[in-house]
Structures are given as structure tokens and as C-alpha cells.
Design a protein around this motif. Structure first.
Motif, mmCIF file in Angstrom:
data_model
loop_
_atom_site.group_PDB
_atom_site.id
_atom_site.type_symbol
_atom_site.label_atom_id
_atom_site.label_comp_id
_atom_site.label_asym_id
_atom_site.label_seq_id
_atom_site.Cartn_x
_atom_site.Cartn_y
_atom_site.Cartn_z
ATOM 1 N N LEU A 84 -36.161 7.897 5.681
ATOM 2 C CA LEU A 84 -35.638 8.920 4.776
ATOM 3 C C LEU A 84 -35.757 10.315 5.385
ATOM 4 O O LEU A 84 -34.952 11.193 5.098
ATOM 5 C CB LEU A 84 -36.400 8.852 3.449
ATOM 6 N N ALA A 85 -36.778 10.554 6.219
ATOM 7 C CA ALA A 85 -36.967 11.842 6.896
ATOM 8 C C ALA A 85 -37.080 11.572 8.402
ATOM 9 O O ALA A 85 -38.159 11.705 8.987
ATOM 10 C CB ALA A 85 -38.216 12.548 6.369
ATOM 11 N N PRO A 86 -35.987 11.175 9.049
ATOM 12 C CA PRO A 86 -36.064 10.641 10.417
ATOM 13 C C PRO A 86 -36.517 11.631 11.474
ATOM 14 O O PRO A 86 -36.967 11.215 12.545
ATOM 15 C CB PRO A 86 -34.630 10.172 10.685
ATOM 16 N N ASP A 87 -36.418 12.929 11.221
ATOM 17 C CA ASP A 87 -36.829 13.906 12.226
ATOM 18 C C ASP A 87 -38.215 14.482 11.961
ATOM 19 O O ASP A 87 -38.623 15.439 12.624
ATOM 20 C CB ASP A 87 -35.805 15.040 12.317
ATOM 21 N N SER A 88 -38.923 13.935 10.986
ATOM 22 C CA SER A 88 -40.325 14.312 10.812
ATOM 23 C C SER A 88 -41.174 13.506 11.790
ATOM 24 O O SER A 88 -40.657 12.707 12.564
ATOM 25 C CB SER A 88 -40.775 14.067 9.371
ATOM 26 N N ARG A 89 -42.476 13.714 11.778
ATOM 27 C CA ARG A 89 -43.382 12.998 12.663
ATOM 28 C C ARG A 89 -44.495 12.355 11.843
ATOM 29 O O ARG A 89 -44.960 12.936 10.853
ATOM 30 C CB ARG A 89 -43.990 13.941 13.705
ATOM 31 N N VAL A 90 -44.877 11.147 12.258
ATOM 32 C CA VAL A 90 -45.935 10.413 11.564
ATOM 33 C C VAL A 90 -47.231 10.543 12.345
ATOM 34 O O VAL A 90 -47.265 10.351 13.566
ATOM 35 C CB VAL A 90 -45.556 8.932 11.401
ATOM 36 N N LEU A 91 -48.290 10.882 11.621
ATOM 37 C CA LEU A 91 -49.635 10.940 12.187
ATOM 38 C C LEU A 91 -50.416 9.756 11.647
ATOM 39 O O LEU A 91 -50.826 9.760 10.484
ATOM 40 C CB LEU A 91 -50.318 12.252 11.800
ATOM 41 N N PRO A 92 -50.641 8.699 12.428
ATOM 42 C CA PRO A 92 -51.353 7.522 11.904
ATOM 43 C C PRO A 92 -52.857 7.765 11.834
ATOM 44 O O PRO A 92 -53.465 8.224 12.799
ATOM 45 C CB PRO A 92 -51.006 6.421 12.910
ATOM 46 N N ILE A 93 -53.427 7.457 10.685
ATOM 47 C CA ILE A 93 -54.879 7.546 10.479
ATOM 48 C C ILE A 93 -55.339 6.177 9.986
ATOM 49 O O ILE A 93 -54.956 5.746 8.896
ATOM 50 C CB ILE A 93 -55.257 8.629 9.447
ATOM 51 N N ARG A 94 -56.150 5.491 10.799
ATOM 52 C CA ARG A 94 -56.636 4.166 10.385
ATOM 53 C C ARG A 94 -57.852 4.339 9.486
ATOM 54 O O ARG A 94 -58.868 4.901 9.891
ATOM 55 C CB ARG A 94 -56.979 3.313 11.599
ATOM 56 N N VAL A 95 -57.733 3.860 8.247
ATOM 57 C CA VAL A 95 -58.824 3.985 7.285
ATOM 58 C C VAL A 95 -59.312 2.623 6.805
ATOM 59 O O VAL A 95 -60.200 2.555 5.946
ATOM 60 C CB VAL A 95 -58.402 4.847 6.080
ATOM 61 N N GLN A 96 -58.718 1.544 7.306
ATOM 62 C CA GLN A 96 -59.196 0.207 6.963
ATOM 63 C C GLN A 96 -59.055 -0.690 8.181
ATOM 64 O O GLN A 96 -58.274 -0.424 9.088
ATOM 65 C CB GLN A 96 -58.414 -0.360 5.786
ATOM 66 N N LEU A 97 -59.850 -1.747 8.202
ATOM 67 C CA LEU A 97 -59.833 -2.661 9.335
ATOM 68 C C LEU A 97 -58.433 -3.205 9.563
ATOM 69 O O LEU A 97 -57.753 -3.604 8.616
ATOM 70 C CB LEU A 97 -60.809 -3.815 9.088
ATOM 71 N N ASP A 98 -58.022 -3.227 10.814
ATOM 72 C CA ASP A 98 -56.715 -3.769 11.169
ATOM 73 C C ASP A 98 -56.830 -5.284 11.242
ATOM 74 O O ASP A 98 -56.775 -5.890 12.311
ATOM 75 C CB ASP A 98 -56.262 -3.175 12.509
ATOM 76 N N ARG A 114 -32.319 2.365 0.172
ATOM 77 C CA ARG A 114 -31.603 3.545 0.654
ATOM 78 C C ARG A 114 -30.397 3.850 -0.234
ATOM 79 O O ARG A 114 -30.084 5.016 -0.503
ATOM 80 C CB ARG A 114 -31.170 3.352 2.103
ATOM 81 N N ASP A 115 -29.707 2.815 -0.681
ATOM 82 C CA ASP A 115 -28.570 3.043 -1.570
ATOM 83 C C ASP A 115 -29.033 3.662 -2.888
ATOM 84 O O ASP A 115 -28.385 4.573 -3.420
ATOM 85 C CB ASP A 115 -27.843 1.722 -1.840
ATOM 86 N N ALA A 116 -30.134 3.159 -3.422
ATOM 87 C CA ALA A 116 -30.630 3.672 -4.696
ATOM 88 C C ALA A 116 -31.036 5.139 -4.591
ATOM 89 O O ALA A 116 -30.892 5.903 -5.551
ATOM 90 C CB ALA A 116 -31.820 2.839 -5.176
ATOM 91 N N LEU A 117 -31.542 5.545 -3.429
ATOM 92 C CA LEU A 117 -31.976 6.935 -3.228
ATOM 93 C C LEU A 117 -30.876 7.807 -2.640
ATOM 94 O O LEU A 117 -31.121 8.982 -2.348
ATOM 95 C CB LEU A 117 -33.207 6.957 -2.307
ATOM 96 N N ASP A 118 -29.676 7.229 -2.454
ATOM 97 C CA ASP A 118 -28.542 7.975 -1.895
ATOM 98 C C ASP A 118 -28.945 8.645 -0.578
ATOM 99 O O ASP A 118 -28.669 9.822 -0.344
ATOM 100 C CB ASP A 118 -28.056 9.025 -2.904
ATOM 101 N N ALA A 119 -29.572 7.855 0.293
ATOM 102 C CA ALA A 119 -30.153 8.407 1.520
ATOM 103 C C ALA A 119 -29.101 8.945 2.477
ATOM 104 O O ALA A 119 -29.352 9.935 3.186
ATOM 105 C CB ALA A 119 -30.998 7.332 2.211
ATOM 106 N N ASP A 120 -27.933 8.325 2.525
ATOM 107 C CA ASP A 120 -26.925 8.766 3.487
ATOM 108 C C ASP A 120 -26.443 10.183 3.222
ATOM 109 O O ASP A 120 -26.019 10.882 4.139
ATOM 110 C CB ASP A 120 -25.733 7.807 3.463
#
Length: 451
Positions: free
Chosen positions: A167-181, A90-96
Motif C-alpha cells: 500500500l505504501a511501496p516507497d516507504s521503508r520497513v524497519l524490522p524489529i524482532r520481538v518474539q522467537l523466530d 487491494r480492491d477493497a481499499l482502492d489501492a490502485d
């Protein structure tokens, strides 16, 4: 597959299954394959062709092995630490500094991996209902932890340690399983990955992050990527973790396909991670060594791999979508690569290090130069004012010339006077007359007067 910290790696190694379970799985493979082939007959179009190969590969194995190896709550990754001393990534990407500019609002990022633990406390209300492209159903659980770890660097919410915020805390993640868990590890089938990309696009994803590549050039996979790009979806893919001296550095897909952003991994010192793959398929690099992120279940874990690096680039694409939703996929790719930070030249670094702030504040220019329109010079009107200006200019030039000549003469005179010690000049001596040696006859001046 992301490499966990040493403690988690040791626990994963202990998850080896008993030989009896392996034999039972192998015996059941035949029956599963038959059932899978029968189910394929009901599928239409392009998905039918993918399901045929999927039934003989991932789906035939999933049913028995998943029950033996990754049953809910068994052999899963251990929870992570409760806190950690900051995040160099996060520091390297200046996330704050991004908080007041963009936070990913409105962006939907599909994470194609082993699923995402929607119950992780720092991921609550950030994970959508996912899809299991391997065996059907949802993908809201993650025994392995790989998908959850990548989701953490994208949408992780601040907990006790704010250094793990995504890094994008107000976006949403859509999980798609494409390999065995499977915590022991599993290979991705190209057709299952293609199906996962189709499902991500069909469920409104703006960005697709492929955490683990395949090493087979598959026509269906390439078509799925092309379709996603045509619909305005940004596809980000890990460059792969087989870049070591003894691993051959095979070509990863979909990173090698056109319009896909291939991502390599760098360490805290900006050096390329030795296992990060190298080639013209690398477009950008991002932090990918000992990166603190969220662990499935709860807690924080440090992971290494190009998959988590791809997560940072996917999060940056979500930030760009927040600020500029009108940009096309190819424009986003140009923006991300064009604003990348400097890095050593070579096939390992691509265009450079991802720079989120520069990407969301940068502007695109046309890729090709445009000729300037022709302009004809307009002659000024010959008025009295213009004539006087020309006369003044001529007189001024003449006076300046005379002054220059005077300065030159004065300088020469001063140099001459300095040589004389500032004394006045002396007239040349008169010529000397030559006197005769013998005197002449005497002249009698008063002779006439006496007479």
C-alpha cells in the motif's frame, strides 16, 4: 501470529521438535538464565529492569530452542505460490488510485514481529537493517514468515502479479524482532516488546506496527508507548486473534493503551472475522481474511489475522506521513478514525473500515467548536435613493394587494358563472295584482260629451 493457507499450516505442524531436543533445551535453560542475569547487571536505567525479566523469559529460552527448532534453513515456512488471482484487499481499499497521490516516500515503518526476510525478491531495497530485541543482532531474516507477510502489504514491490504491491511501496520497513523466530509458535514477552518499541523510536521509525499483542498490562510497555507518542510516532497494534467463543477475548496490549490504534480484521464481505477480538480497544478494521501477501523466501501466500490488518493501517499512516509530515500522532489518529468508511456499530468495528484515499486527502478541523465573533449591524444611511426605494416598495406592496383582491373577486365571479352555465342573470318577476271577483259599476266615459 498470522494463520497461513492450509498447505503452509500443514507444513508448520510437521515442524514439531523431537523429544530429545526439548529435554536438552530444558536442561540448558538454567545455565542460560544465569548468564542472562549476569549480563543484566551491566545494563542501566529502564532497560535494566526490562532485561532482568527478559533474561528469565525470552533470552533464557532463545539460545537453545532457536538452534533446535529454527536453525537457518530448517523447519522454516515453505515458499509461496508463484502467482495468485488478484487481491480483494487491494480492491477493497482502492489501492490502485493511490499511486498518483501518495506512495509513502520518506516514511519509516517499524514492523515488530519475527523479523523480515530482506532477501525476498519483492522486498529488496525496501527493508532496513533490523534489530533483534530478543537476543541481539539483526532481524533481516524470518524463518516463521509472519513479519515478512506484514511487510508485504506495506512495501511489497510488484512482481509478476502486481496485485501484491504494498500500500505504501516507497516507504521503508524497519524490522524489529520481538518474539522467537519459531515456526511452531512463541509468546511475546511484554518487556521485550517495550524494548522493541524503544529501539524502533530510537532508529527513526515514523510508524510502529505491533503484529502480535500481549495479554498483560505492563508498566514498562505503557511507558514505551507513551514515549513513542510524545515523539510523534504513530503506534498501530493488532487487536488480537482470541475473539472466538471459547477463547475468552482477553484485553490486548498495547492496543488497549491510549493513543494506540487497535485494529480488527474483516473478510471479503465486510463481516468481522470471528477470531478478531472485540472491545473498546478496537479503533479501526481492515482486510484480514485470506489476504494475499509475500512469503518469506519467495512467492505469495494467503494469510488471515489481525496482524496483517494492522499492516494495512500502518501503511496508511505512512501515506499520511508522506503527505502531511507536520501532523502530530494524535492528529494522525483523528484523521484515520475520522475518515474511516462506514461499518456496523458495535465493539468489533471501532470507527469503521480504514480508507486510505480519504485519510490522505482529508482535512482536520478543530475538535471543539469556536464562538463566532460579535458583529454589530450597521444602519444604512438615510439618503434620497434609500427613500425612493422605500416608496417604490410601499407602492409595489399596495398594487400587489389590489391585484390580489381583484383576483379573488374575479375567481368568485367565475365560479358563480360556471354554476349558471355561463347564462346571464334574469330579473325577478313583477308582483301580480289581485283582480276583484265582481266587476265594479260601469263608467260612462262619454256622458259629459253628449250633454
Amino acid at each position: 501470529m498470522l494463520v497461513p493457507a492450509p498447505a503452509q499450516a500443514a507444513q508448520a505442524a510437521q515442524a514439531a521438535r523431537p523429544a530429545q531436543e526439548v529435554q536438552a533445551a530444558q536442561k540448558a535453560d538454567g545455565a542460560q538464565a544465569v548468564q542472562g542475569a549476569q549480563a543484566v547487571q551491566a545494563v542501566k536505567g529502564a532497560q535494566a529492569a526490562r532485561a532482568v525479566k527478559g533474561a528469565q523469559a525470552a533470552r533464557a529460552v532463545k539460545g537453545t530452542q532457536a538452534q533446535a527448532l529454527a536453525a537457518p534453513g530448517q523447519n522454516c515456512a515453505e515458499p509461496g505460490e508463484s502467482d495468485i488471482a488478484g487481491s480483494w484487499a487491494r480492491d477493497a481499499l482502492d489501492a490502485d488510485s493511490l499511486k498518483t497521490v501518495a506512495d509513502g516516500t520518506g516514511a519509516r515503518v517499524a514492523v515488530l514481529s519475527t523479523g523480515v526476510d530482506s532477501g525476498q525478491p519483492q522486498l529488496r531495497q525496501r527493508v532496513l537493517n533490523g534489530i533483534d530485541a530478543v537476543d541481539g543482532g539483526s532481524a533481516g531474516d524470518d524463518c516463521t514468515g509472519t513479519g515478512t507477510q506484514v511487510a508485504g502489504v506495506i512495501v511489497g514491490r510488484p512482481g509478476d502479479d502486481e496485485g501484491i504491491t504494498g500500500l505504501a511501496p516507497d516507504s521503508r520497513v524497519l524490522p524489529i524482532r520481538v518474539q522467537l523466530d519459531d515456526p511452531v509458535g512463541s509468546e511475546i514477552d511484554p518487556d521485550t516488546l517495550a524494548t522493541g518499541i524503544d529501539q524502533a523510536v530510537g532508529n527513526g521509525a515514523d510508524v510502529v506496527v505491533v503484529v502480535s499483542p500481549v495479554y498483560e498490562d505492563d508498566r514498562d510497555l505503557e511507558a514505551a508507548v507513551a514515549a513513542a507518542v510524545d515523539q510523534g510516532v504513530v503506534v498501530v497494534a493488532a487487536a488480537g486473534d482470541l475473539g472466538g467463543a471459547d477463547e475468552g477475548n482477553p484485553t490486548p496490549y498495547p492496543a488497549a493503551y491510549r493513543d494506540v490504534i487497535g485494529v480488527g480484521a474483516i473478510d471479503q464481505n465486510g463481516r468481522i472475522w470471528p477470531e478478531s477480538q472485540r472491545g473498546d480497544f478496537v479503533d479501526l478494521v481492515a482486510p484480514g481474511v485470506a489476504v494475499p501477501t509475500l512469503q518469506t523466501g519467495r512467492g505469495i501466500v494467503e494469510v488471515t489475522g489481525t496482524g496483517v490488518a494492522a499492516g494495512f493501517v500502518g501503511a496508511t499512516a505512512a501515506l499520511v506521513h508522506d503527505r502531511r509530515p507536520d501532523l502530530s500522532t494524535r492528529e494522525v489518529v483523528r484523521l484515520l478514525t475520522g475518515t474511516a468508511g462506514p461499518a456496523p456499530a458495535g465493539p468489533a468495528f471501532g470507527a469503521g473500515v480504514i480508507d486510505p484515499m480519504a485519510a490522505i486527502t482529508g482535512q482536520l478541523v478543530p475538535p471543539e467548536s469556536r464562538a463566532l465573533p460579535g458583529v454589530q449591524a450597521v444602519s444604512p444611511e438615510d439618503t434620497g435613493v434609500e427613500s425612493r426605494r422605500r416608496a417604490y416598495a410601499l407602492v409595489g406592496a399596495l398594487v400587489a394587494s389590489l391585484l390580489a383582491v381583484a383576483v379573488v373577486i374575479a375567481a368568485a365571479a367565475m365560479r358563480r358563472s360556471r354554476r349558471r352555465g355561463w347564462r346571464p342573470g334574469v330579473a325577478p318577476a313583477l308582483p301580480a295584482r289581485v283582480e276583484p271577483l265582481e266587476p265594479g259599476p260601469p263608467i260612462m266615459l262619454l256622458d259629459d260629451a253628449i250633454r
